[in-house]
Each structure stands twice: as structure tokens, then as C-alpha cells.
Design an enzyme around this catalytic site. Structure first.
Site, mmCIF file in Angstrom:
data_model
loop_
_atom_site.group_PDB
_atom_site.id
_atom_site.type_symbol
_atom_site.label_atom_id
_atom_site.label_comp_id
_atom_site.label_asym_id
_atom_site.label_seq_id
_atom_site.Cartn_x
_atom_site.Cartn_y
_atom_site.Cartn_z
ATOM 1 N N LYS A 25 -15.559 -42.549 45.997
ATOM 2 C CA LYS A 25 -16.199 -43.233 44.866
ATOM 3 C C LYS A 25 -15.507 -44.538 44.466
ATOM 4 O O LYS A 25 -16.164 -45.449 43.978
ATOM 5 C CB LYS A 25 -16.258 -42.302 43.641
ATOM 6 C CG LYS A 25 -17.353 -41.241 43.739
ATOM 7 C CD LYS A 25 -17.442 -40.458 42.435
ATOM 8 C CE LYS A 25 -18.608 -39.496 42.449
ATOM 9 N NZ LYS A 25 -18.849 -38.893 41.138
ATOM 10 N N ASP A 65 -23.576 -41.384 36.850
ATOM 11 C CA ASP A 65 -22.977 -40.222 36.166
ATOM 12 C C ASP A 65 -23.039 -40.373 34.641
ATOM 13 O O ASP A 65 -23.154 -39.382 33.922
ATOM 14 C CB ASP A 65 -21.515 -40.031 36.591
ATOM 15 C CG ASP A 65 -21.387 -39.409 37.972
ATOM 16 O OD1 ASP A 65 -22.338 -38.737 38.413
ATOM 17 O OD2 ASP A 65 -20.336 -39.607 38.613
HETATM 18 P P1 NAP Z 1 -10.627 -34.987 39.430
HETATM 19 O O1 NAP Z 1 -10.780 -36.457 39.577
HETATM 20 O O2 NAP Z 1 -9.790 -34.225 40.376
HETATM 21 O O3 NAP Z 1 -10.069 -34.742 37.928
HETATM 22 C C1 NAP Z 1 -9.738 -33.453 37.445
HETATM 23 C C2 NAP Z 1 -8.938 -33.581 36.154
HETATM 24 O O4 NAP Z 1 -8.650 -32.259 35.704
HETATM 25 C C3 NAP Z 1 -7.600 -34.308 36.333
HETATM 26 O O5 NAP Z 1 -7.277 -35.003 35.162
HETATM 27 C C4 NAP Z 1 -6.627 -33.131 36.530
HETATM 28 O O6 NAP Z 1 -5.314 -33.422 36.139
HETATM 29 C C5 NAP Z 1 -7.228 -32.130 35.564
HETATM 30 N N1 NAP Z 1 -6.815 -30.767 35.870
HETATM 31 C C6 NAP Z 1 -7.031 -30.098 37.022
HETATM 32 N N2 NAP Z 1 -6.510 -28.861 36.925
HETATM 33 C C7 NAP Z 1 -5.928 -28.768 35.706
HETATM 34 C C8 NAP Z 1 -5.215 -27.760 35.022
HETATM 35 N N3 NAP Z 1 -4.996 -26.565 35.580
HETATM 36 N N4 NAP Z 1 -4.757 -28.019 33.757
HETATM 37 C C9 NAP Z 1 -4.984 -29.223 33.174
HETATM 38 N N5 NAP Z 1 -5.665 -30.219 33.785
HETATM 39 C C10 NAP Z 1 -6.129 -29.998 35.029
HETATM 40 O O7 NAP Z 1 -12.055 -34.266 39.457
HETATM 41 P P2 NAP Z 1 -13.435 -34.831 38.860
HETATM 42 O O8 NAP Z 1 -14.199 -35.485 39.924
HETATM 43 O O9 NAP Z 1 -13.140 -35.572 37.609
HETATM 44 O O10 NAP Z 1 -14.201 -33.462 38.552
HETATM 45 C C11 NAP Z 1 -13.753 -32.623 37.516
HETATM 46 C C12 NAP Z 1 -14.749 -31.495 37.255
HETATM 47 O O11 NAP Z 1 -16.005 -32.044 36.844
HETATM 48 C C13 NAP Z 1 -15.043 -30.615 38.483
HETATM 49 O O12 NAP Z 1 -15.188 -29.301 38.032
HETATM 50 C C14 NAP Z 1 -16.374 -31.154 38.966
HETATM 51 O O13 NAP Z 1 -17.123 -30.178 39.655
HETATM 52 C C15 NAP Z 1 -17.031 -31.519 37.671
HETATM 53 N N6 NAP Z 1 -18.050 -32.567 37.809
HETATM 54 C C16 NAP Z 1 -19.324 -32.278 37.466
HETATM 55 C C17 NAP Z 1 -20.300 -33.241 37.556
HETATM 56 C C18 NAP Z 1 -21.719 -32.912 37.163
HETATM 57 O O14 NAP Z 1 -22.632 -33.672 37.495
HETATM 58 N N7 NAP Z 1 -21.940 -31.838 36.454
HETATM 59 C C19 NAP Z 1 -19.991 -34.530 37.998
HETATM 60 C C20 NAP Z 1 -18.654 -34.800 38.342
HETATM 61 C C21 NAP Z 1 -17.692 -33.811 38.246
HETATM 62 P P3 NAP Z 1 -4.277 -34.072 37.201
HETATM 63 O O15 NAP Z 1 -4.785 -35.447 37.485
HETATM 64 O O16 NAP Z 1 -2.991 -34.045 36.449
HETATM 65 O O17 NAP Z 1 -4.299 -33.195 38.425
#
Ligand code: NAP
Length: 287
Positions: free
Chosen positions: A70, A106
Site C-alpha cells: 500500500k 478505506d
Molecule cells: P498493521 O499495519 O499491522 O497495524 C496493526 C496495529 O495494531 C499496529 O499499531 C500494531 O502495533 C498494533 N498491534 C498489533 N498487535 C497488538 C497487540 N497485541 N497489542 C497492542 N497493539 C497491537 O495492520 P492494519 O493493516 O492496520 O490492520 C489492522 C486490523 O484492521 C486488522 O485486523 C485488519 O484485518 C483490519 N482491517 C480491516 C479493514 C476493513 O475493511 N474492515 C481494513 C483494513 C484493516 P505495532 O506497530 O507496535 O506492532
């Protein structure tokens, strides 16, 4: 039916096999009756440029982009929308005479379920859990709503600082503050909109929640709890919120609406969102 004139759309990512986008896009295309097909493409990070050049060579009409491309796609585009520039990520690309243009749908997807609610967002304090890729679209969405405060909570102080710095001078006039995770209990009772953008509670760890039981007890009953996760539904986080009397929104509608917004860009016509929704609900056994 694929014909000699079939036009191609697709989604690139690594991994890609889990993507639900082909299901909802092909369902919509079939309903409209257009000669298009939407395919998943597994593209390794080191192959991104070659893949995009190849798409131009074979006349692909447009494509979605998912993890990990992305951000990396940005330098390969001839035009990037202001919202995608502000977020620093593109999820939808289409052909132009000059090359490839990109935007990020998004934010549209995130905002759609909130637009159905009657809220005075100018009085709303948004608390966002996590500071990854999806959190960027959520922050942009909260800024677009005109939320009174946007408070982002994360576990890595260095990443939080970088996140904050990335919004300085943003064309979206984003006014965001960041907090380490131990500050969460002070923020929760004030939250009017609480968004989980972390993967905590997603399959296979469905018993987890970003909130401890005590933290969940401190939520206001008028909070809107929004989990970007769509499997399971509801997550423990959303169950905790509804037990407090809160409005709960899961991530399925965001997924559908970001897809519908992308398909409208490619086809330049309204798309059957209800068919896209039903195809995913069927696939996820949620009908
Ligand atoms: P990402 O870039 O990997 O970001 C995940 C975030 O969550 C990071 O800030 C990470 O912290 C934090 N995190 C992960 N595990 C954690 C924990 N155990 N405790 C505290 N913080 C934690 O992923 P993303 O693309 O943003 O996606 C995140 C979620 O949104 C996923 O579940 C994805 O499926 C969902 N999503 C849904 C849609 C939709 O259309 N519904 C669209 C996009 C994403 P660190 O950076 O410190 O690891």
C-alpha cells in the site's frame, strides 16, 4: 463467462489467498452483466514494479492493493489523490493516458456506517487503538467527521512519535494526539467513538480483547464501538461494548464500502452494494 473481450481488474498482495475482494467484486460484475473479471495476484515485494509494468502491458483496467504494497506503490503512480497522499497509502489504482492513478477508499469505507448515525461529531472524542496502516485511514476519517479530539493509543512509543510526525502539515487538517497504552484507562471514559484498529480478537485468537474487563466497565454507555475486524462477529471487544449499552459496528461494512467505492471508480457507474454485501455474508456464513 470469460470472452476474448473480457477486461481485467484485480488485487495484489502478499499473501493474497485470504482476500475476500474477488468474491464481492465478481458478484457485483455478474449482477451488472459487464464483461469484466477480478483476479487475485500474488506479488512479492521485490516484484512490485515488474508486476505493475506487466499490468500496463496487458491492459489491466485497475487493481486494489493490500499488504504489503500500500505504501510501496506510491512512487509507481503518476497521480495520487490528496487523501491517499495524506494517509501515505493507496488501495485503489486505475489506468489513465499518462500511467496509473491511485487513491485510498478505506476512508470512505470506514465513514459509511458512521454516516448512518445521527451524531454531533464536533463534540465527539475519538479514541483509536493501534497506529498501523488502517489507523491512518481511521484518523483521516475522524478528521473528516470533524471530531473534537483524535486520541491514538499504541504500544510502541517510537512508532507513535513517527505516526504523530507524519500528520504535521497534512492537507486534511488532522489534529491528533498520541498516547502509550498505559494511558488508555484515562481516555476510555471520555471516548464517544472507540475504534479498534489492532488485530487483537481476530481469528484465531477470538477470546482476546484490546480492553481488560475493568477498562470495558469504564466505557460510557453512549460510546460507539467500532472494530475493523470482521471475523469473528461480534468480537469480544464489541461484546464488551454492547454489554455497556453501546452501539457496535464491525469491519464488514467498511470492507464492502471500500470495495464498492473502488469498483465505481473503475466502472464509472453505480454498483450493486447489496449484492457485494450478500456475497460476503454468504461466504462468511453470516446470513
Ligand atoms: P498493521 O499495519 O499491522 O497495524 C496493526 C496495529 O495494531 C499496529 O499499531 C500494531 O502495533 C498494533 N498491534 C498489533 N498487535 C497488538 C497487540 N497485541 N497489542 C497492542 N497493539 C497491537 O495492520 P492494519 O493493516 O492496520 O490492520 C489492522 C486490523 O484492521 C486488522 O485486523 C485488519 O484485518 C483490519 N482491517 C480491516 C479493514 C476493513 O475493511 N474492515 C481494513 C483494513 C484493516 P505495532 O506497530 O507496535 O506492532
Amino acid at each position: 463467462m470469460i470472452t476474448g473481450k473480457t477486461k481485467l481488474l484485480g488485487v495484489i498482495g502478499h499473501p493474497i489467498a485470504h482476500s475476500l475482494s474477488p468474491i464481492m467484486h465478481n458478484a457485483a460484475i455478474a449482477q451488472i452483466g459487464l464483461d469484466y473479471a477480478y483476479l487475485p495476484f500474488l506479488v512479492k515485494p521485490e516484484d512490485l514494479r515488474r508486476a505493475v509494468d506487466g499490468f500496463a502491458a496487458i491492459g489491466l483496467q485497475g487493481f486494489n492493493i493490500t499488504i504489503p504494497h500500500k505504501q510501496a506503490i506510491l512512487p509507481l503512480l503518476t497521480e495520487v489523490s490528496p487523501v491517499a497522499q495524506a494517509i501515505g497509502a493507496v488501495n485503489t489504482v486505475w489506468r489513465t493516458d499518462e500511467g496509473w492513478s491511485g487513491t485510498n477508499t478505506d476512508v470512505t469505507g470506514f465513514l459509511h456506517p458512521l454516516a448512518q448515525l445521527e451524531c454531533d461529531w464536533s463534540q465527539t472524542i475519538a479514541v483509536i487503538l493501534g497506529n498501523g496502516g488502517a489507523a491512518r485511514a481511521v484518523v483521516a476519517g475522524c478528521a473528516q467527521l470533524g471530531c473534537a479530539e483524535i486520541q491514538v493509543v499504541g504500544r510502541d512509543v517510537h512508532k507513535l512519535e513517527a505516526f504523530l510526525a507524519s500528520w504535521v502539515g497534512s492537507p486534511l487538517a488532522v489534529n491528533v494526539q498520541v498516547h502509550p497504552w498505559p494511558h488508555l484507562p484515562q481516555l476510555l471514559p471520555r471516548a464517544g467513538l472507540l475504534v479498534n484498529t489492532t488485530p487483537i480478537g481476530m481469528v484465531p485468537h477470538v477470546e482476546r480483547s484490546p480492553l481488560s474487563p475493568n477498562e470495558a466497565d469504564s466505557l460510557s454507555p453512549s460510546v460507539i464501538a467500532y472494530d475493523l475486524i470482521y471475523t469473528p462477529s461480534p468480537t469480544v471487544f464489541l461484546q464488551q461494548a454492547t454489554e455497556r449499552g453501546a452501539i457496535a459496528i464491525d469491519g464488514l461494512e467498511m470492507l464492502i464500502q471500500q470495495g464498492a467505492a473502488a469498483l465505481e471508480i473503475w466502472l464509472q457507474q453505480p454498483v450493486p452494494v447489496d449484492i457485494m454485501r450478500r456475497s460476503l455474508q454468504q461466504h462468511l456464513n453470516r446470513l
